[in-house]
Write an enzyme that holds these catalytic residues in place. Structure first.
Site, PDB file in Angstrom:
ATOM      1  N   ASP A 212      -1.402   3.778   2.771  1.00 48.55           N
ATOM      2  CA  ASP A 212      -0.259   3.969   2.026  1.00 48.55           C
ATOM      3  C   ASP A 212       0.111   2.527   1.125  1.00 48.55           C
ATOM      4  O   ASP A 212       0.604   1.491   1.918  1.00 48.55           O
ATOM      5  CB  ASP A 212       0.831   4.433   2.842  1.00 48.55           C
ATOM      6  CG  ASP A 212       2.056   4.802   1.952  1.00 48.55           C
ATOM      7  OD1 ASP A 212       2.178   4.646   0.557  1.00 48.55           O
ATOM      8  OD2 ASP A 212       3.025   5.324   2.474  1.00 48.55           O
ATOM      9  N   ALA A 214       2.642   1.039  -1.073  1.00 46.96           N
ATOM     10  CA  ALA A 214       3.967   1.684  -1.752  1.00 46.96           C
ATOM     11  C   ALA A 214       4.761   0.212  -2.254  1.00 46.96           C
ATOM     12  O   ALA A 214       5.537   0.482  -2.934  1.00 46.96           O
ATOM     13  CB  ALA A 214       4.884   2.328  -1.126  1.00 46.96           C
TER      14      ALA A 214
END
Ligand code: LMR
Length: 398
Positions: A212, A214
């Site tokens: 992930d 982000a």
């Protein structure tokens, strides 16, 4: 039929955001939801975004559908931003990708793809992880499990425990969710040396990384923050990456993200690409276009890209500066280890050794908003309120 439904508690982060918005104490300090704030407490629209948007609105001739995997050029630019244009996996034609409705959309599509291929796999997330990882990825059907990561005493990563746990409990084919940089909620990242050990470890045991990403650019910069992702995409046979443009382009509500899927061969990549289109079609048909078009315009225009990258640097350095200020203010007897951790951690978040009761006291008595797990968003502080914040923290922790 709806009488059969049970009421659910609201999402903790969103509820905290709303609770803070409703608090009319003028000196409140909002360290809750993960949005970047400037020193005036605004959540600004980046100048590069505004400029790109103005051009797009002037040029746009149609609102017709783009397609299930979104804009091709956006995907190409994003892949080369994240991986570097010369990345071997790109050159080998081993990456399938789709535009997604935010990093969350990318996580959900990635989970669905993986579940279609390997429904018996388990997905492992760090303890703690972003609270929405578990329902978001789990809703594809996966069994969700956790591995040790953050040590609430040392406020650092328990890397050896992480490896030992995965070694003992994860089985070949399982999926390991990792945070590319600026770990949410702790800010405690793997070092390059740890990534260098982790990736061969995963490969040896047949574990697949699902990274992930982000907060690219908000830790140490665009290149350094991509270290683990680039390594995984270079050395792993297969991997998934969910990228978000919410924070580094400030495009939160536009829902801009990208899922990249590393496959073993170009043929498998073509197959995965067809699956991505169909998964998106099944979930939401097509991703929203406006935000992706903004990112595409910025990344494709040298001047807009320069402005964006400078603005990103300002954001990153402001947060780094706030970390130093908070650290200095906490560096008194009893606060030394927190002071050190706040400096060592990256991005928006740190998880402080605050109990749920202490977080509630901070909220009720001091109008300081953080999650009940002790996560703070450093961007919610400013030079004026850091002394108040540090005093209140030391007070509840004493
Ligand atoms: C956060 O962690 O605060 C952000 O990613 C916002 C969200 O959707 O939870």
């Amino acid at each position: 039929m709806f009488d059969r439904l049970e009421a659910l508690p609201p999402d903790a982060i969103i509820a905290l955001m709303q609770q803070c918005q409703a608090d009319d104490r003028p000196d409140k300090i909002d360290l809750g939801v993960g949005v970047y704030k400037d020193s005036a407490g605004n959540i600004p629209i980046m100048q590069a975004v505004k400029m790109a948007e103005t051009q797009i609105v002037a040029d746009e001739k149609t609102k017709t559908y783009v397609g299930t995997t979104g804009r091709v050029t956006y995907r190409e630019y994003m892949l080369s931003l994240v991986l570097g244009a010369e990345h071997p996996a790109l050159q080998a034609g081993r990456i399938a990708s789709t535009q997604a409705a935010g990093g969350s959309g990318a996580l959900r599509i990635g989970a669905q793809l993986a579940f279609t291929a390997a429904p018996d796999a388990s997905v492992w997330v760090s303890t703690p992880t972003w609270a929405n990882h578990i329902p978001l990825i789990g809703s594809a059907g996966f069994a969700m499990k956790s591995y040790p990561y953050y040590n609430r005493d040392t406020l650092g990563v328990d890397f050896e425990d992480m490896l030992t746990h995965l070694e003992d409990h994860a089985k070949a084919g399982d999926i390991i969710v990792l945070h590319g940089c600026c770990h949410n909620p702790t800010g405690a990242d793997l070092t390059p040396a740890q990534w260098d050990r982790l990736i061969p470890f995963l490969n040896k045991r047949g574990l697949l990384p699902f990274i992930d990403l982000a907060y690219l650019g908000l830790g140490h910069g665009l290149e350094k923050d991509a270290y683990g992702v680039r390594l995984a995409m270079r050395d792993c046979p297969e991997a998934l990456i969910a990228v978000s443009c919410s924070k580094n382009f400030g495009l939160y509500k536009e829902r801009v993200g990208l899922l990249a899927v590393l496959c073993e061969t170009p043929d498998q990549t073509q197959i995965a690409q067809s699956q991505l289109g169909m998964i998106q079609r099944t979930l939401i048909s097509m991703p929203p276009d406006h935000g992706a078009k903004i990112v595409e315009r910025i990344l494709g225009d040298p001047e807009l890209r320069r402005i964006w990258s400078e603005e990103l640097t300002v954001m990153r350095e402001r947060m780094r500066g706030l970390r130093h200020q908070l650290s200095d203010a906490l560096d008194v007897q009893g606060g030394e280890h927190i002071a050190r951790a706040v400096i060592d951690q990256n991005g928006m978040f740190s998880t402080l050794p605050v109990t749920q009761d202490q977080a509630i006291t901070l909220r009720e008595d001091h109008a300081i908003y953080m999650t009940n797990s002790g996560r703070i968003n450093i961007a919610g502080a400013n030079g004026d309120n850091i002394p108040t914040l540090a005093t209140a923290l030391l007070d509840v922790l004493s």
